[in-house]
Every structure is written in C-alpha cells, then in structure tokens.
Design an enzyme around this catalytic site. Structure first.
Site, mmCIF file in Angstrom:
data_model
loop_
_atom_site.group_PDB
_atom_site.id
_atom_site.type_symbol
_atom_site.label_atom_id
_atom_site.label_comp_id
_atom_site.label_asym_id
_atom_site.label_seq_id
_atom_site.Cartn_x
_atom_site.Cartn_y
_atom_site.Cartn_z
ATOM 1 N N LYS A 201 0.870 -1.166 0.000
ATOM 2 C CA LYS A 201 0.000 0.000 0.000
ATOM 3 C C LYS A 201 0.917 1.227 0.000
ATOM 4 O O LYS A 201 1.915 1.249 0.726
ATOM 5 C CB LYS A 201 -0.833 -0.026 1.289
ATOM 6 C CG LYS A 201 -1.700 1.178 1.492
ATOM 7 C CD LYS A 201 -3.046 0.956 0.880
ATOM 8 C CE LYS A 201 -3.905 2.204 1.010
ATOM 9 N NZ LYS A 201 -5.015 2.188 0.055
ATOM 10 N N GLU A 288 12.440 -1.974 5.546
ATOM 11 C CA GLU A 288 13.623 -2.753 5.138
ATOM 12 C C GLU A 288 14.748 -2.648 6.151
ATOM 13 O O GLU A 288 14.746 -1.776 7.024
ATOM 14 C CB GLU A 288 14.127 -2.321 3.753
ATOM 15 C CG GLU A 288 14.728 -0.937 3.733
ATOM 16 C CD GLU A 288 15.613 -0.701 2.506
ATOM 17 O OE1 GLU A 288 16.028 -1.663 1.838
ATOM 18 O OE2 GLU A 288 15.904 0.469 2.233
ATOM 19 N N ARG A 292 24.612 -2.402 6.535
ATOM 20 C CA ARG A 292 25.865 -1.651 6.300
ATOM 21 C C ARG A 292 25.869 -0.378 7.134
ATOM 22 O O ARG A 292 24.883 -0.051 7.787
ATOM 23 C CB ARG A 292 25.943 -1.261 4.828
ATOM 24 C CG ARG A 292 24.746 -0.433 4.426
ATOM 25 C CD ARG A 292 24.867 0.145 3.036
ATOM 26 N NE ARG A 292 23.573 0.402 2.449
ATOM 27 C CZ ARG A 292 22.825 1.468 2.656
ATOM 28 N NH1 ARG A 292 23.229 2.414 3.466
ATOM 29 N NH2 ARG A 292 21.647 1.597 2.071
HETATM 30 P P1 ADP Z 1 15.291 1.766 -0.935
HETATM 31 O O1 ADP Z 1 15.679 0.370 -0.545
HETATM 32 O O2 ADP Z 1 15.369 1.993 -2.409
HETATM 33 O O3 ADP Z 1 15.959 2.814 -0.123
HETATM 34 P P2 ADP Z 1 12.927 1.824 0.760
HETATM 35 O O4 ADP Z 1 12.010 0.660 0.779
HETATM 36 O O5 ADP Z 1 13.875 1.980 1.908
HETATM 37 O O6 ADP Z 1 13.729 1.835 -0.624
HETATM 38 O O7 ADP Z 1 12.085 3.151 0.621
HETATM 39 C C1 ADP Z 1 12.679 4.411 0.351
HETATM 40 C C2 ADP Z 1 11.655 5.511 0.533
HETATM 41 O O8 ADP Z 1 10.521 5.278 -0.310
HETATM 42 C C3 ADP Z 1 11.067 5.611 1.928
HETATM 43 O O9 ADP Z 1 11.871 6.363 2.781
HETATM 44 C C4 ADP Z 1 9.746 6.301 1.643
HETATM 45 O O10 ADP Z 1 9.922 7.687 1.418
HETATM 46 C C5 ADP Z 1 9.322 5.669 0.341
HETATM 47 N N1 ADP Z 1 8.461 4.488 0.571
HETATM 48 C C6 ADP Z 1 8.841 3.186 0.646
HETATM 49 N N2 ADP Z 1 7.787 2.382 0.857
HETATM 50 C C7 ADP Z 1 6.693 3.182 0.919
HETATM 51 C C8 ADP Z 1 5.287 2.953 1.107
HETATM 52 N N3 ADP Z 1 4.789 1.735 1.255
HETATM 53 N N4 ADP Z 1 4.475 4.036 1.102
HETATM 54 C C9 ADP Z 1 4.970 5.299 0.949
HETATM 55 N N5 ADP Z 1 6.260 5.564 0.752
HETATM 56 C C10 ADP Z 1 7.131 4.533 0.734
#
Ligand code: ADP
Length: 449
Positions: A201, A288, A292
């Site tokens: 979502k 996630e 590191r």
């Molecule tokens: P990456 O591994 O590329 O860094 P992340 O899963 O950590 O990706 O997500 C990076 C950013 O994307 C988050 O900090 C947030 O701003 C946005 N994001 C990730 N998942 C969601 C979600 N389910 N809903 C809204 N924003 C999200």
C-alpha cells in the site's frame, strides 16, 4: 584489533574510515580508481592501491581487482563503506574464502536483508507490523491487479532486490498499474539483475524513521536510537536528524525494540539499520533492513557520543561491545545535510566539474565530513554527494540556528550544490516546527516554481 585493513570505497566515506583507523592505530590501504588517483584524501591513508579505471564496474565494483589488491597488500580485513560492494554477499563470501575479514554482517544476513521481500516476511514472523501488501512476489500484471484490488490504491511496486530509491513505482489505478509494473520490472532487471517484485500500500505522506543497531559476535545487540530521514527527493534522503522530532515516546520505544528483535532474529552482526515508515496517525510499519554503515550515521554519533565506524572495526575483530543499552543516552539534536553537486532547481541534475572556491563552515557544534577542497575536480563517474554538513546542539531550535549559520558560511563555487535548497528548508516554518513528511521537498519546490 586488526593491524591493517583495505578500504574498498572512495570519497567522504573512505576518508571517514581512514580517520577512525588512525585513531585506533590501524594502518589503512586506500583502494582507488584512476578517476580518483589525484584525490587529496588518499594521502591520509598509509598506503594506496589502484584497482582499475574510472568505471565502477571495473574498479570499486570489481571483486577480483579488490581481492587481488587486498592480497598484494596483505591486509586482514576490508571495510566496504556504503554503496558499491557493501551489501554484496558474494563479495563477503569471497573475502572469507581468502581469509580476509569482511567488516559487515554475515553472508547469510546480507542475503536475507538484501531481499526486501524476505525481510518483510521475517518482520511479519516476528509480529513487527509491515505495510499491507502482497504475501508473495507478483509475477505479472494480473497478479498485481489482484493485490492492488485487495489493498486498495494507491500502491507502490517495489523490486525485492531494490535499493537507493530505485526499482519503485507508484500506481493510482488499474491503468497506471500496468505501466508502473512494466517500468519497475525493467528497472529491477537492469539495475539489480533480479525481476522479483512485490506490492505495498502506498502510504500517503509518511515519515521515514530508522533505528541504528550495533551487534557483536558475543550475543550483544543494542540500538542507538532513531533518525528521521523524511526530507527526501525521489525516495532518496537529503537531510537527516536525530532524534525524530515528531514521534511519541511509545512509538520510539516500540520501533527501537522491534529493530533489536529483528536484528536478533536475522543473527545480525556489526552496525546496521532497520527502517520504518510512520503514517499520519502514528502507525508504524517496517520497510527494510540495511546491512551496512549508513551515510547518515554521524547524526547518531553526535547525539549518542559514539563512533560507529570504530565500533564496526571492534566488532569485526571479535571484540565484545563495551556499550550497554542502559548507558546509551541521546543528548540534544543533530542534523545532517547531504551536500550534493546537483542543481535542485533543475530536477537535481548532476553538476560535475572543478570547484573554484571552497570555504567550509566551522565553529561550535559544526562537523564537516568531506573529501573535496578548493580546486578539486569532481569526476562525473560517481555519486553526486560530495560531503556532509552535520550540526549538534542541545535543542532542535539551536541545531536549526546552527545549521542556518553553517549554511550561510558554506561557500562552494564552480559547481551547483544543494546548499541553496537547504537554506530554504531551514527557514521554512513547517520544517522549523518539525511538521514535515516525505513529500516536503516536492511541496517546497512546487511552491517556488
Ligand atoms: P530503498 O531500498 O530503495 O531505499 P525503501 O524501501 O527503503 O527503498 O524506501 C525508500 C523511501 O521510499 C522511503 O523512505 C519512503 O519515502 C518511500 N516508501 C517506501 N515504501 C513506501 C510505502 N509503502 N508508502 C509510501 N512511501 C514509501
């Protein structure tokens, strides 16, 4: 403690690691590509070794070249920094098979957390909330539509192997889902050589809050509190602060404990980060784990009085953690601005070239982690981040005032940087009140258009 290590990275993080090593009396070998051969920071290492041409694939990402350099230089360990090979399980495995310690978590943990979908499963098994979404990888558009139908739009399609804000696409309806799925799949395949996609979502305007973990080889796992990293562009962080100014103590307590629980459940070793998003109602969801050192580690160092890179070196050399959870105290507020050689007013276009003027700020509460200087030529081959400006003060208001002063003093000419954008952020009334989310930068740019 190791007596000699190789640094398989470049720029500010290579220098950061050199500094920690010098404090600990560990001698350093800095690996560099031909594009970096004249970089000044290299002279602060004890030795240098060229690992290939400018292209990352043939130098900073070349396992073969790095291992050969490590063998020739007879090092005991390799610090991978962040990015490049830092989370590559094959690299860690090859280090071990050459009897070289990898300064990071175990191969199994790297594999586990490198797959964001697996990490999501582990969180669920540990009863840590995850964003509502798919229970299995989605193979095609039809499956994607089914999941989206169940959880409701908007949704975000993510690459299981994704990172650095890539491989993610948002869809608001069935129509845009088809295209988003196609694009995300192509990006996943090209960037990560892995087509695995899953759906969550899309939480509207969340905050990004993450917890810093330290875990040794003797069963000790502690957290160093949380950081807010909501000031982002294209899902990539620009400004980070510790502690998070907007979450309740109970949320803070919960996510910090959840991070420790998750770290234990994956057998985490070394420094790591568990990331969450927090919605407007204060609901939190694990997104996630990052296996590191993070770019933003200094804000946690400043408020907790720790040195995370030294801790990494101690942990990797098998020393037990000296710091106990009860002794971890968060004092004041620290804020970091990533100084990127980018033009924020032009879609964050990279701005490589020569720095014709460089004057760094200083004074009470200011820390600069950078490898660039007056006359430095920024190579076009790598990341646009040329340094970090970090401030630490007793309160958030004072930290903001200190950051304004430091940004005012900071002079960089010859290339465009994100400093003018940050000057606007730190005078924005919503930011000053701590009222911001991941949509903040987009709004700010939109208002000034
Ligand atoms: P990456 O591994 O590329 O860094 P992340 O899963 O950590 O990706 O997500 C990076 C950013 O994307 C988050 O900090 C947030 O701003 C946005 N994001 C990730 N998942 C969601 C979600 N389910 N809903 C809204 N924003 C999200």
């Amino acid at each position: 403690m190791f007596s000699r290590i190789l640094i398989a990275n470049r720029g500010e993080i290579a220098l950061r690691i050199i500094r920690a090593c010098r404090d600990l009396g560990v001698s350093t070998v800095a690996a560099y590509s031909q594009a970096d051969r004249n970089a000044t920071y290299l002279k602060f290492a004890d030795e240098r070794v060229c690992i290939g041409p400018a292209q990352s694939a043939e130098s900073y990402l070349s396992i073969q070249n790095i291992i050969s350099a490590a063998e020739i230089k007879n090092v005991q360990a390799i610090h991978p920094g962040y990015g490049f090979l830092a989370e590559n399980p094959s690299f860690a495995e090859i280090c071990h098979s050459h009897k070289i310690a990898f300064i990071g978590p175990t191969v199994d943990t790297l594999k586990l957390l490198g797959d964001k979908f697996q990490a999501r499963k582990i969180a669920r098994d540990n009863r840590v909330p995850v964003v509502p979404g798919s229970d299995s990888l989605v193979r095609d558009e039809v499956e994607a539509r089914k999941v989206a139908g169940n959880i409701g739009y908007p949704v975000i399609i993510k690459a299981a192997a994704g990172g650095g804000g890539r491989g993610m696409r948002i869809a608001h309806n069935d129509m845009s889902l088809a295209n988003a799925f196609f694009v995300a799949q192509g990006e996943a395949k090209a960037a990560f050589k892995d087509e695995g996609l899953y759906i969550e979502k899309y939480i509207e305007r969340p905050r990004h809050v993450e917890v810093q973990i330290l875990a040794d080889h003797h069963g000790s796992v502690i957290h160093l509190g949380e950081r807010d990293c909501s000031i982002q562009r294209r899902h990539q962080k620009l400004i980070e602060e510790a502690p998070c100014p907007s979450i309740s103590d109970s949320t803070r307590d919960y996510i910090c404990r959840a991070a420790v629980k998750l770290a234990r459940s994956v057998g985490y070793r070394n420094a790591g980060t568990f990331e969450f998003i927090v919605d407007r109602k204060g609901n939190y969801y694990f997104i996630e784990g990052n296996a590191r050192l993070q770019v933003e580690h200094p804000v946690t160092e400043m408020v907790t009085g720790t040195d995370i890179v030294k801790e990494q070196l101690r942990i990797a050399s098998d020393e037990p953690l000296r710091l106990k959870q009860k002794k971890v105290k968060v004092q004041g507020t620290a804020i970091e601005c990533r100084i990127n050689a980018e033009d924020a007013s032009n879609g964050f276009a990279p701005s490589a070239g020569a720095i014709t003027k460089f004057h760094a700020p200083g004074g009470p509460g200011v820390r600069i982690d950078t490898y660039v200087h007056h006359g430095y030529e920024i190579p076009p081959n790598y990341d646009a981040m040329i340094g970090k400006l970090i401030v630490h003060q007793a309160s958030r208001d004072e930290a903001i005032a200190c950051m304004r002063r430091a940004l005012h003093e900071f002079e960089i000419e010859g290339v465009k940087t994100t400093i003018p954008l940050y000057q606007r952020v730190f005078t924005d009334s919503a930011f000053v009140k701590g009222e911001f989310d991941t949509g903040f930068i987009e709004d700010l740019l939109e208002r000034n258009r």
